[in-house]
Design a protein around this motif. Sequence first.
Motif, PDB file in Angstrom:
ATOM      1  N   VAL A   1      78.432 -62.636 -67.445  1.00 27.61           N
ATOM      2  CA  VAL A   1      79.673 -62.908 -68.187  1.00 27.61           C
ATOM      3  C   VAL A   1      80.651 -61.754 -68.029  1.00 27.61           C
ATOM      4  O   VAL A   1      81.874 -61.962 -67.891  1.00 27.61           O
ATOM      5  CB  VAL A   1      79.353 -63.167 -69.674  1.00 27.61           C
ATOM      6  CG1 VAL A   1      80.633 -63.192 -70.497  1.00 27.61           C
ATOM      7  CG2 VAL A   1      78.607 -64.481 -69.832  1.00 27.61           C
ATOM      8  N   SER A   2      80.153 -60.520 -68.015  1.00 36.42           N
ATOM      9  CA  SER A   2      81.039 -59.368 -67.829  1.00 36.42           C
ATOM     10  C   SER A   2      81.711 -59.410 -66.453  1.00 36.42           C
ATOM     11  O   SER A   2      82.919 -59.190 -66.326  1.00 36.42           O
ATOM     12  CB  SER A   2      80.242 -58.066 -67.986  1.00 36.42           C
ATOM     13  OG  SER A   2      79.642 -57.997 -69.260  1.00 36.42           O
ATOM     14  N   LEU A   3      80.913 -59.719 -65.419  1.00 38.58           N
ATOM     15  CA  LEU A   3      81.490 -59.828 -64.083  1.00 38.58           C
ATOM     16  C   LEU A   3      82.486 -60.986 -64.010  1.00 38.58           C
ATOM     17  O   LEU A   3      83.557 -60.873 -63.388  1.00 38.58           O
ATOM     18  CB  LEU A   3      80.386 -60.025 -63.049  1.00 38.58           C
ATOM     19  CG  LEU A   3      79.443 -58.835 -62.826  1.00 38.58           C
ATOM     20  CD1 LEU A   3      78.295 -59.226 -61.900  1.00 38.58           C
ATOM     21  CD2 LEU A   3      80.198 -57.640 -62.257  1.00 38.58           C
ATOM     22  N   ALA A   4      82.133 -62.103 -64.656  1.00 37.01           N
ATOM     23  CA  ALA A   4      83.029 -63.256 -64.651  1.00 37.01           C
ATOM     24  C   ALA A   4      84.320 -62.950 -65.392  1.00 37.01           C
ATOM     25  O   ALA A   4      85.401 -63.440 -65.014  1.00 37.01           O
ATOM     26  CB  ALA A   4      82.335 -64.469 -65.270  1.00 37.01           C
ATOM     27  N   LEU A   5      84.233 -62.162 -66.456  1.00 34.43           N
ATOM     28  CA  LEU A   5      85.437 -61.802 -67.213  1.00 34.43           C
ATOM     29  C   LEU A   5      86.385 -60.963 -66.357  1.00 34.43           C
ATOM     30  O   LEU A   5      87.596 -61.208 -66.310  1.00 34.43           O
ATOM     31  CB  LEU A   5      85.040 -61.041 -68.478  1.00 34.43           C
ATOM     32  CG  LEU A   5      86.151 -60.729 -69.471  1.00 34.43           C
ATOM     33  CD1 LEU A   5      86.765 -62.007 -70.010  1.00 34.43           C
ATOM     34  CD2 LEU A   5      85.617 -59.869 -70.619  1.00 34.43           C
ATOM     35  N   VAL A   6      85.820 -59.969 -65.657  1.00 37.25           N
ATOM     36  CA  VAL A   6      86.657 -59.130 -64.777  1.00 37.25           C
ATOM     37  C   VAL A   6      87.258 -59.976 -63.651  1.00 37.25           C
ATOM     38  O   VAL A   6      88.465 -59.929 -63.375  1.00 37.25           O
ATOM     39  CB  VAL A   6      85.814 -57.973 -64.202  1.00 37.25           C
ATOM     40  CG1 VAL A   6      86.615 -57.204 -63.150  1.00 37.25           C
ATOM     41  CG2 VAL A   6      85.367 -57.039 -65.322  1.00 37.25           C
ATOM     42  N   ALA A   7      86.401 -60.779 -62.997  1.00 37.41           N
ATOM     43  CA  ALA A   7      86.898 -61.617 -61.898  1.00 37.41           C
ATOM     44  C   ALA A   7      87.889 -62.647 -62.400  1.00 37.41           C
ATOM     45  O   ALA A   7      88.872 -62.972 -61.717  1.00 37.41           O
ATOM     46  CB  ALA A   7      85.726 -62.307 -61.200  1.00 37.41           C
ATOM     47  N   GLY A   8      87.647 -63.195 -63.603  1.00 34.24           N
ATOM     48  CA  GLY A   8      88.570 -64.191 -64.154  1.00 34.24           C
ATOM     49  C   GLY A   8      89.949 -63.627 -64.407  1.00 34.24           C
ATOM     50  O   GLY A   8      90.964 -64.286 -64.135  1.00 34.24           O
ATOM     51  N   LEU A   9      90.023 -62.403 -64.935  1.00 39.93           N
ATOM     52  CA  LEU A   9      91.331 -61.781 -65.185  1.00 39.93           C
ATOM     53  C   LEU A   9      92.080 -61.554 -63.873  1.00 39.93           C
ATOM     54  O   LEU A   9      93.278 -61.829 -63.766  1.00 39.93           O
ATOM     55  CB  LEU A   9      91.146 -60.459 -65.932  1.00 39.93           C
ATOM     56  CG  LEU A   9      90.695 -60.579 -67.396  1.00 39.93           C
ATOM     57  CD1 LEU A   9      90.352 -59.221 -67.967  1.00 39.93           C
ATOM     58  CD2 LEU A   9      91.787 -61.252 -68.225  1.00 39.93           C
ATOM     59  N   ILE A  10      91.354 -61.055 -62.867  1.00 43.57           N
ATOM     60  CA  ILE A  10      91.997 -60.867 -61.562  1.00 43.57           C
ATOM     61  C   ILE A  10      92.405 -62.217 -60.972  1.00 43.57           C
ATOM     62  O   ILE A  10      93.489 -62.372 -60.401  1.00 43.57           O
ATOM     63  CB  ILE A  10      91.049 -60.115 -60.606  1.00 43.57           C
ATOM     64  CG1 ILE A  10      90.702 -58.731 -61.166  1.00 43.57           C
ATOM     65  CG2 ILE A  10      91.677 -59.982 -59.216  1.00 43.57           C
ATOM     66  CD1 ILE A  10      89.640 -57.990 -60.369  1.00 43.57           C
ATOM     67  N   GLY A  11      91.516 -63.220 -61.118  1.00 45.34           N
ATOM     68  CA  GLY A  11      91.826 -64.551 -60.599  1.00 45.34           C
ATOM     69  C   GLY A  11      93.024 -65.171 -61.273  1.00 45.34           C
ATOM     70  O   GLY A  11      93.825 -65.866 -60.630  1.00 45.34           O
ATOM     71  N   LEU A  12      93.203 -64.931 -62.567  1.00 45.90           N
ATOM     72  CA  LEU A  12      94.366 -65.459 -63.275  1.00 45.90           C
ATOM     73  C   LEU A  12      95.660 -64.858 -62.739  1.00 45.90           C
ATOM     74  O   LEU A  12      96.663 -65.555 -62.571  1.00 45.90           O
ATOM     75  CB  LEU A  12      94.239 -65.189 -64.775  1.00 45.90           C
ATOM     76  CG  LEU A  12      93.325 -66.133 -65.553  1.00 45.90           C
ATOM     77  CD1 LEU A  12      93.194 -65.669 -66.988  1.00 45.90           C
ATOM     78  CD2 LEU A  12      93.858 -67.550 -65.514  1.00 45.90           C
ATOM     79  N   VAL A  13      95.630 -63.550 -62.486  1.00 41.65           N
ATOM     80  CA  VAL A  13      96.824 -62.916 -61.918  1.00 41.65           C
ATOM     81  C   VAL A  13      97.127 -63.505 -60.542  1.00 41.65           C
ATOM     82  O   VAL A  13      98.278 -63.834 -60.223  1.00 41.65           O
ATOM     83  CB  VAL A  13      96.626 -61.389 -61.836  1.00 41.65           C
ATOM     84  CG1 VAL A  13      97.799 -60.738 -61.114  1.00 41.65           C
ATOM     85  CG2 VAL A  13      96.472 -60.791 -63.233  1.00 41.65           C
ATOM     86  N   CYS A  14      96.076 -63.655 -59.729  1.00 41.51           N
ATOM     87  CA  CYS A  14      96.276 -64.266 -58.400  1.00 41.51           C
ATOM     88  C   CYS A  14      96.748 -65.715 -58.523  1.00 41.51           C
ATOM     89  O   CYS A  14      97.603 -66.178 -57.757  1.00 41.51           O
ATOM     90  CB  CYS A  14      94.978 -64.217 -57.595  1.00 41.51           C
ATOM     91  SG  CYS A  14      94.407 -62.544 -57.217  1.00 41.51           S
ATOM     92  N   GLY A  15      96.178 -66.447 -59.495  1.00 45.66           N
ATOM     93  CA  GLY A  15      96.605 -67.822 -59.712  1.00 45.66           C
ATOM     94  C   GLY A  15      98.061 -67.917 -60.110  1.00 45.66           C
ATOM     95  O   GLY A  15      98.776 -68.833 -59.680  1.00 45.66           O
ATOM     96  N   TYR A  16      98.496 -66.985 -60.935  1.00 41.68           N
ATOM     97  CA  TYR A  16      99.914 -66.968 -61.337  1.00 41.68           C
ATOM     98  C   TYR A  16     100.806 -66.731 -60.123  1.00 41.68           C
ATOM     99  O   TYR A  16     101.840 -67.386 -59.957  1.00 41.68           O
ATOM    100  CB  TYR A  16     100.141 -65.884 -62.382  1.00 41.68           C
ATOM    101  CG  TYR A  16     101.553 -65.826 -62.911  1.00 41.68           C
ATOM    102  CD1 TYR A  16     101.926 -66.569 -64.022  1.00 41.68           C
ATOM    103  CD2 TYR A  16     102.530 -65.037 -62.301  1.00 41.68           C
ATOM    104  CE1 TYR A  16     103.222 -66.527 -64.515  1.00 41.68           C
ATOM    105  CE2 TYR A  16     103.822 -65.000 -62.770  1.00 41.68           C
ATOM    106  CZ  TYR A  16     104.156 -65.743 -63.880  1.00 41.68           C
ATOM    107  OH  TYR A  16     105.454 -65.708 -64.353  1.00 41.68           O
ATOM    108  N   VAL A  17     100.384 -65.798 -59.260  1.00 42.56           N
ATOM    109  CA  VAL A  17     101.168 -65.513 -58.046  1.00 42.56           C
ATOM    110  C   VAL A  17     101.214 -66.749 -57.141  1.00 42.56           C
ATOM    111  O   VAL A  17     102.270 -67.109 -56.603  1.00 42.56           O
ATOM    112  CB  VAL A  17     100.571 -64.300 -57.296  1.00 42.56           C
ATOM    113  CG1 VAL A  17     101.253 -64.108 -55.955  1.00 42.56           C
ATOM    114  CG2 VAL A  17     100.700 -63.047 -58.146  1.00 42.56           C
TER     115      VAL A  17
END
Length: 819
Positions: free
Chosen positions: A291-307
Motif C-alpha cells: 500500500v505504501s508503494l502504491a500510494l507513492v506510485a499513485g500520487l506520481i501517476g495522478l500527476v502524470c494523468g493530469y498532464v
Amino acid sequence: MRRAVWVLAVLLSHWRRHPMQLATLLIGLISATALWSGVQALNQQARTAYDRAAATFGGARTAVLVSRDGVSFPQKLFVDLRRAGWPVSPMLEGRIQIDGRSFRLLGVEPVTLPSEVGSAPAIGRGSLQSFVTPPGEMLVAPETLRDLALGEGAQPQANGITLPPLRLQGELAPGVLVVDIGIAQDILKMPDQVSRLLVGKSSAPRASLESAAGDKLRLVEPSTESDLERLTDSFHLNLTAFGLLSFFVGLFIVNSAIGLAFEQRLPMLRTLRACGVSARLLNTVLVIELVSLALVAGLIGLVCGYVIAAALLPDVAASLRGLYGAQIPGQLSLKPAWWLAGIAISIVGALAATAASLAKAIRMPVLTTAQPQAWRQAQRRWLLFQSAAALAVFAVAAGLIQFGESLIAGFAVLAALMLGAALILPMVLEIALSLGERNARQPVGIWFWADSRQQLSGLSLALMALLLALAVNVGVGTMVESFNRTFLVWLDGRLAADVYVSAASDAQANEIKAWLRDRPEVEAILPGGRADTQFAGSPIEVLGLPDHATYRDSWPLLESAANAWVRLRPGDACLVSEQLSRRMKLAIGDHIEVAAPGGSWPLEIVGIYADYGNPKGQIAVNFAALTRRFPQIPLSRLGLRVAPDKIAPLITALQQKFGLDDRNVADQATMKTDSKRIFNRTFSVTGALNAFTLGVAGIALLTSLLTLANARLPQLAPLWAIGLTRRRLAALELLKTMAVALITALFALPLGLLVAWCLLAIVNVKAFGWRLPFHVFPLQLIALLAVAMAAALCAAALPVARLARMQPASLIRIFANER
C-alpha cells in the motif's frame, strides 16, 4: 508495533538490493494509474460541461410544457396557466448568426423563472432592471466571449439588429446567449410567441392542464440524463475502454514484478517465520509495504494523468464538438474526488495484482517455504482449462452479436472477443512452438523451441498485453482509415458547390443574389435552408435542397426509389438520413409526418442518404417546399457553381463588396481542407491512446523479460559450460523473444480486423446510427507488425545485453547454488 517496523525494514531491504524490480513495480503502477486517471479526468471534464449545459435555465433537468406539434405557441397560454395556479415561466429559443457563427439564443422571463432552475440566481435582483429594460443585457459564457473576440459591454450585430450589451455569466454553457424574452422576440421576429414553459416546484393547488390549456400543450418530465450525455455515451465508453485496457496492462507489469519478488524473497520469508514472526503479521506487513508503494506510485501517476489529460483535452473537445456539437471548455478543472479516486484505484489495483502472491504466503507453512519453486511454471491442465474458458467467452460473444441490441452489448462483444483471444493465446503459442520443436533436427534447435515453451509461463501475461494493445491498434486504425476513406467520398458529395456564402441576414443574402445574377462567371446560385422540428416526438433537422443537377448528380444516396429527385419537386416526398432510418426503422416507401407551423407535413420516403458526423436525425426535402412550410427560417446561406479559374477573383470581389471575411465566404477546396483537419483532430486522441497502450504493453514485456532474466540463469549456465558462447546465448534469447512476439503479432492482426468489423458494423451502428464500409489496409497492417516487432526488440535489448556482458564468474556461481 516495533516488531512490525522491524519486519518492514527487513522486507524493504530486498528493494535496495534489487532496484530494477522496484523500478518496474513503480512503472507498472504509475502507468496504470496515469492512463486510467487521465481518461477519467477527460470524462469528468466533459460530463461537467454536460451538466452545465443541461442546467442552463432549465434544460433537460426541469419539467417543461411544450406544444403538441413541436412548434412555438402563443404567449397567452402562459398567462392562462399562471392564473390557473401553474408555476410556469416562458422561454423562447432560436438561433442567430454573429459574424458568420451560429449561436443558441434563449429568451427568459426572470421574474417568474423558478428559483431551482439552473443559472437563475446569477441574474440577481440588483441587475434585474438593466436585464429587462431596453436595450437589456445579453448573458454569455467566458468561452463564448472569447469566440466572439469581443469585450464585456460590446454590442454585436445579428440579422441586421444591434444586440444588447454582452455580460459575463460563468455558469452558462458555451455557445448560449441569454436575454429577456421580450428582447428575444424582437431579435427572432417572433412577437408574442413562446417555445416552452418551465414548470417550477410548488405545492399550491392548480387546475388540470387540459382545463387551463386544452389539448395544445403536453408535459415533459425532467430527465436525470441530458441529450448530450446520451449522445456521447459511446465516445466516453471508448475512452473508458482504452483506460481500462491500459490499466490492466499496467497491472500485468505489477503482477510480474511482485511474482518474481515473492519467489526471490522465499528464503527471507522462511527465516522471518523461523524467527517467530506469525503468518498474519507477515502478511499484514506485506500489505502495508504494498500500500505504501502504491500510494507513492499513485500520487506520481495522478500527476502524470493530469498532464496526459491536459495534453489530450483540446483534441477531446474537438472530437465532441465535431461529432456531437458538445461545447467542452479547453481548460482542465478537477474535483477532489478525482484525486481520491486515483489513489484508491492505484491501491486496489496493486492489491488485486498481488492477491495470488499474498494468498500463497498466508497459506504456506514454514517448511514449505524452504522448498524453492520454479517461478510461474506452466501446467498443461491449466492451459486446457484456460482454452476452454476462451471458447466459452467466444460463445458469449457470438450470442451477443446475434441477440444484443444495445450499445453496451456492442462493447461487450468487443470485450469478450479480446478476453477470449487473450485467454487462448498461450495455447496458440504452445501449439506453434511444439510444431517448431517437432521439426527441429539439431540439439540446439530442439532446446531453442523447448525452452521457448518453458518460458511461456513467465511471458504469457506480457504477451497477452502485447496482443490486446496491438489488436486495439489494428482495429481502431482500420476503423479510422475506413472512416477517412468514406468521409472523403462523402465530402465530395455534400460539398458539391464551388463557393459557399453565409450572409449576415436575409436582406444581405438578397443583395448578394441580385449582385451575383449579373456576374457571368456564376453558373448557378443554389440557395440553402434548414429548419428544426420534431418527428415521432424526437427533434430532427429538415434540409432544403434546390432542384439542380449539382445535387442530383452528387448527393450521397445509399438507397433510392426510381426518379427520386423528380418525386421531391411537389413537396410531398423526402430523403432521410441513414441514422434516422435506422433509429426509427424507416424504409423507402414509408410515409411519415413531421411537425410544421401550418400543421403536420405528410411525406413519403424516396431515398436514404449518408450523413456522417451529424448527431441529429435529418430529412432532406425540396427547397421551395421547405420555404413554403417554414416561412420564418433564415435563408442566408448560398452555394455557387463557378468555373475553377474564376473562384478566387469572385471570392475577393464578394469580400470587398459586402464586407465578408473568410468565415462568411469560402471555396470548396478550403472547406474540404478544414473538414479534413477537423476530422484528423477528432481522431487524434484515439491515436494518442493507441500509442500509450502499445507503449505500456512494451514496458510489460520488458519487465517480464527482466524478471525472468535471473530466474533463467540455471537453464543457460549449463549451455555455456558445454561450449555455447555468451554472445550466442544472447542471440538465441533475443531470437526466442522475437519468435514468440512474431507469433503473437500475427495472431493479433486477424483479431484486430475482427475488432474493426465489430466497431464498424456493431458499435458504430448502435452509437451513431450509420454503418461504414469495411476496408483492409495491408500497408497499415505491415507497419503495425513492424512496430510490434520493434517494441519486442526494444524490450529484449536490455536483458540480452546484460547476458552478453555477464561475467563468467556469475555463470560459474550458478553451479554452486542450491538450485
